[in-house]
Design a protein around this motif. Structure first.
Motif, PDB file in Angstrom:
ATOM      1  N   VAL A  12       0.842  -1.207   0.000  1.00 58.90           N
ATOM      2  CA  VAL A  12       0.000   0.000   0.000  1.00 58.90           C
ATOM      3  C   VAL A  12       0.873   1.252   0.000  1.00 58.90           C
ATOM      4  N   VAL A  13       1.903   1.275   0.828  1.00 58.26           N
ATOM      5  CA  VAL A  13       2.795   2.440   0.869  1.00 58.26           C
ATOM      6  C   VAL A  13       3.493   2.618  -0.479  1.00 58.26           C
ATOM      7  N   GLY A  14       3.955   1.527  -1.068  1.00 59.49           N
ATOM      8  CA  GLY A  14       4.597   1.611  -2.385  1.00 59.49           C
ATOM      9  C   GLY A  14       3.655   2.112  -3.457  1.00 59.49           C
ATOM     10  N   LEU A  71       1.727   6.464  -6.905  1.00 57.24           N
ATOM     11  CA  LEU A  71       0.581   7.236  -7.375  1.00 57.24           C
ATOM     12  C   LEU A  71       0.766   8.732  -7.169  1.00 57.24           C
ATOM     13  N   PHE A  72       1.286   9.136  -6.007  1.00 57.57           N
ATOM     14  CA  PHE A  72       1.323  10.554  -5.676  1.00 57.57           C
ATOM     15  C   PHE A  72       2.693  11.213  -5.819  1.00 57.57           C
ATOM     16  N   VAL A  73       3.762  10.452  -5.798  1.00 58.27           N
ATOM     17  CA  VAL A  73       5.086  11.052  -5.840  1.00 58.27           C
ATOM     18  C   VAL A  73       5.697  10.976  -7.228  1.00 58.27           C
ATOM     19  N   VAL A  74       5.593   9.819  -7.863  1.00 57.72           N
ATOM     20  CA  VAL A  74       6.189   9.648  -9.185  1.00 57.72           C
ATOM     21  C   VAL A  74       5.323  10.368 -10.204  1.00 57.72           C
ATOM     22  N   GLN A  75       5.933  11.275 -10.931  1.00 61.22           N
ATOM     23  CA  GLN A  75       5.189  12.044 -11.925  1.00 61.22           C
ATOM     24  C   GLN A  75       5.758  11.764 -13.313  1.00 61.22           C
TER      25      GLN A  75
END
Length: 102
Positions: free
Chosen positions: A72-74, A79-83
């Motif tokens: 879940v953390v990964g 989802l939110f950090v890698v752009q």
């Protein structure tokens, strides 16, 4: 380097929960069984399968919850950090075309 920590953490969780649950189950076993079963346990050092199965199940459950938390953390980080930007996609397409000879 961070990826190599997952397995040792899961092994540590499994062993710690097993040890703690074994202490709890042995105390409960000795408090509930007849003296003959207590003597058998003292001689063999092994709990009956019903009791030892509960120890194993508790450890596996803790390991599963820990592994699920990692997932879940990964996923949240992905989802939110890698752009991904359009310029990066275009660059990858260009690299792929160059490698395929196009």
């Amino acid at each position: 380097m961070v990826g190599s920590l997952g397995l040792p953490i899961l092994v540590t969780v499994f062993s710690a929960v097993s040890r703690n649950e074994a202490e709890t189950q042995v105390a409960a076993f000795l408090a509930q069984v007849a003296p003959t079963q207590q003597a058998e346990f003292a001689q063999t050092g092994q709990l009956p399968s019903l009791w030892s199965g509960q120890i194993f199940t508790a450890a596996v459950l803790a390991r599963f919850v820990t592994a699920t938390t990692f997932v879940v953390v990964g996923a949240l980080i992905a989802l939110f950090v890698v752009q991904v930007r359009q310029s990066g996609i275009d660059r990858l397409k260009g690299d792929r075309a160059m490698l395929s000879g196009g």
